[in-house]
Enzyme design. Structure first.
Site, PDB file in Angstrom:
ATOM      1  N   ASP A 144     -50.888  31.698   1.767  1.00 11.64           N
ATOM      2  CA  ASP A 144     -52.317  31.568   2.066  1.00 11.64           C
ATOM      3  C   ASP A 144     -52.541  31.893   3.541  1.00 11.64           C
ATOM      4  O   ASP A 144     -52.094  31.147   4.409  1.00 11.64           O
ATOM      5  CB  ASP A 144     -52.807  30.134   1.786  1.00 11.64           C
ATOM      6  CG  ASP A 144     -52.847  29.809   0.292  1.00 11.64           C
ATOM      7  OD1 ASP A 144     -52.114  30.456  -0.471  1.00 11.64           O
ATOM      8  OD2 ASP A 144     -53.607  28.898  -0.096  1.00 11.64           O
ATOM      9  N   LYS A 207     -59.953  33.106  -1.157  1.00 11.40           N
ATOM     10  CA  LYS A 207     -60.045  31.650  -1.119  1.00 11.40           C
ATOM     11  C   LYS A 207     -61.163  31.240  -0.179  1.00 11.40           C
ATOM     12  O   LYS A 207     -61.371  31.879   0.859  1.00 11.40           O
ATOM     13  CB  LYS A 207     -58.690  31.105  -0.664  1.00 11.40           C
ATOM     14  CG  LYS A 207     -58.603  29.631  -0.407  1.00 11.40           C
ATOM     15  CD  LYS A 207     -57.161  29.221  -0.078  1.00 11.40           C
ATOM     16  CE  LYS A 207     -57.092  27.829   0.513  1.00 11.40           C
ATOM     17  NZ  LYS A 207     -55.724  27.458   0.927  1.00 11.40           N
ATOM     18  N   LYS A 243     -59.883  31.278  -5.381  1.00  6.61           N
ATOM     19  CA  LYS A 243     -59.471  29.887  -5.160  1.00  6.61           C
ATOM     20  C   LYS A 243     -60.551  29.152  -4.380  1.00  6.61           C
ATOM     21  O   LYS A 243     -60.965  29.593  -3.311  1.00  6.61           O
ATOM     22  CB  LYS A 243     -58.141  29.837  -4.398  1.00  6.61           C
ATOM     23  CG  LYS A 243     -57.704  28.417  -4.006  1.00  6.61           C
ATOM     24  CD  LYS A 243     -56.289  28.376  -3.450  1.00  6.61           C
ATOM     25  CE  LYS A 243     -55.985  27.010  -2.835  1.00  6.61           C
ATOM     26  NZ  LYS A 243     -54.624  26.952  -2.243  1.00  6.61           N
TER      27      LYS A 243
END
Lengths: 307, 281
Positions: A144, A207, A243
């Site tokens: 991430d 995300k 996400k």
């Protein structure tokens, strides 16, 4: 904002980024949040939320023991009930990756690591890609990273784009999730533009947030990103995952996100490969809801583990 | 200006320091003895109860962590607020059929009782706790601690004095409560909520629901995050086997006369903790 274009990484072809209708977007998100989910559907939604969850601990005070206990919880969220599935992944700092790899061995729980000067992204691209390579070397399945908001908001989209490309290369086999930190972008147009930019640069997932600022993931913002994912898939035939993370604490919020994703992208996105919820305290609330469905009476925080 | 528009009060629930309507949207009506409508009152659902317990749980530790003296000061402040709204409470009791003399007396007694318990806040632990003689080089203390979240089925008669007699001894030691009132007594219960909202009582310490006590009782005794229930106010027709569910998390079940005033009522919602402390040099 006028329609802009982003050049696609591999082929050099362009994708269109159309402006966002803010009022309709928020109205649509609000109407999707009114949907009531009961009994068997509720149980299915709660189980799906667990299967799609990235159980997260990103604290300076994290220890190998804390990560190990988080991994135990990830594998068996409710030790008293075999029917409760494992979560998708644990999300941790690079320094903790090998502890997590050890603790999740033999299970299908993935190890996701934040990397690349998380949460600001403000260090040299060399330092950031080295951080990513290190996390991958330690055994992370997913990485991430954060979008370089500083460059993006200053108008240097090209630099933000190229840094994601470089990060993707550093990931190798590992999946790349790009955090847009939507709370810092200022408008839905910017969120849509950043989403398209990250996807065009090769992100496997986009995300919402680092979870380090308040007002992170909201339903309209995720809807905005989901629509970008849908339009990107239409233009390029590439399906990118999504996400939601930051500020998701209750089971009810979680299934609102499931509804938004299902209604916008279709049921093929309602699986851990295409949708994740990043959270730390959400899992306990979902477990309490499941206990309530099983026993018929309300449970309490004394009956789930302390994080 | 020729005529005035009558402005009737909406009787709503009191959860976490706010006055929401029931999530169910339901209401019930309360009439005076002549059968004329006085008010429509929110009819709490099990989900309202769940929210109230959540608020009470969140408020419990901070409330118990305040000094005993500070809790006493806050309770005394509530009594001051009750005193200033005395006539309103008397009128309210009269409207549901209590005669004028009894109403005045009930309100005065209620306020006196509130102050009486407020005074106990920094005294009960000296009386109920102890230093115990043991063989060995130890100090041995027994100290009272609050039980936690208490569900109270409020007595319907006398409505004001009954509720206050159950409520104050529970909160004085650091418990937080969810009260369920029914029928005519709902009017005074909701108005007590308004008094609490304008005193220094932290949100969530007292949560007041109005509705059907028999409906909510199974949810109260079955809720695993409720540590004790006070069923003194329960009506005689209630099926007492409902109470058995309280065993699921070994809930304390208390039933007393509705109109008592005693230190024992404080100890009903206390747990005794015994501590061994080595005597060093």
């Amino acid at each position: 904002m006028p329609t802009s274009t982003i050049t696609f990484r591999e082929t050099g072809s362009s994708i269109k980024v159309t402006p966002v209708d803010e009022v309709s977007l928020e109205a649509r998100a609000a109407s999707l949040a009114t949907r009531s989910i009961k009994t068997t559907s509720k149980r299915a939604a709660l189980n799906l939320a667990i299967r799609c969850m990235d159980l997260t601990t990103l604290e300076g005070a994290d220890t190998p023991e804390k990560v190990a206990s988080l991994c135990q919880k990830a594998k068996r969220p409710d030790p008293s009930n075999h029917d409760v599935p494992s979560v998708a992944a644990v999300c941790i700092y690079p320094e903790m990756v090998h502890h997590a790899v050890e603790a999740t061995e033999g299970s299908n729980v993935k190890v996701a690591s934040v990397a690349g000067a998380f949460p600001s992204g403000l260090s040299t691209i060399e330092a950031r890609t080295a951080d990513i390579s290190d996390a991958v070397k330690r055994g992370a399945d997913e990485i991430d990273i954060v979008l370089n908001r500083s460059a993006f908001l200053a108008g240097d989209e090209q630099r933000a784009f190229e840094e994601i490309v470089a990060s993707k290369d550093a990931c190798g086999e590992a999946h790349l999730k790009v955090i847009l930190e939507v709370g810092e972008l200022g408008s839905y147009d910017k969120i849509r533009q950043a989403s398209m930019l990250a996807m065009a640069a090769g992100a496997d997932f986009i995300k919402t947030s680092t979870g380090k600022i308040p007002q992170a993931s909201t339903l309209p913002r995720v809807l905005c990103m989901a629509e970008a994912v849908r339009d990107f898939a239409q233009q390029t035939n590439i399906s990118v995952g999504i996400k939601a993370a930051g500020g998701i604490r209750t089971a009810k919020q979680a299934w609102h996100y499931l509804v938004v994703i299902g209604e916008t992208l279709g049921t093929e996105w309602l699986c851990p490969e295409m949708f994740r919820i990043g959270a730390s305290s959400l899992l306990n609330d979902v477990l309490l809801q499941l206990k309530r469905l099983d026993s018929g009476s309300y449970s309490g925080p004394d009956y789930v583990t302390v994080d | 200006m020729t005529g005035k528009i009558p402005i009737a009060k909406t009787y709503k629930l009191f959860i976490n320091g706010a006055f929401p309507r029931s999530e169910s949207g339901r209401t019930f009506s309360v009439s005076n003895p002549e059968g004329e409508l006085i008010a429509n009152v929110s009819h709490a659902s099990r989900k309202d109860f769940r929210e109230a317990v959540r608020a009470a749980r969140a408020a419990q530790f901070p409330w118990a962590s305040r000094t005993a003296y500070n809790r006493g000061q806050i309770l005394y402040r509530v009594a001051e607020m009750l005193e200033s709204r005395k006539t309103e409470f008397v009128d309210l009791l009269k409207s549901i059929g209590v005669n004028s003399r009894s109403a005045t007396r009930e309100i005065e007694d209620s306020i006196q009782r509130w102050v009486w318990y407020a005074g106990w806040s920094d005294k009960y632990s000296q009386i109920l706790g102890s230093v115990n003689p043991v063989s060995g080089p130890y100090f041995n203390f027994t100290v009272p601690e609050p039980t936690g979240v208490v569900g109270i089925i409020a007595p319907t008669e006398p409505s004001m004095l009954g509720l206050i007699s159950r409520l104050v001894p529970a909160i004085v030691s650091g418990n937080t409560v969810v009260v369920v009132s029914e029928g005519k007594s709902s009017l005074t219960s909701v108005t007590i909520g308004e008094v609490l909202a304008t005193s220094d009582m932290p949100a969530g310490v007292v949560n007041i629901l109005t509705g059907d006590q028999t409906d909510l009782l199974p949810w109260m005794v079955g809720h695993l995050d409720v540590n004790a229930v006070d069923i003194s106010g329960i009506s005689h027709e209630t099926d007492m086997t409902l109470i058995e569910e309280a065993a699921s998390n070994v809930k304390r079940v208390v039933s007393r006369q509705v109109n008592e005033e005693s230190l024992e009522l404080i100890s009903d919602f206390l747990e005794m903790k015994t501590v061994w402390h080595p005597i060093g040099r």
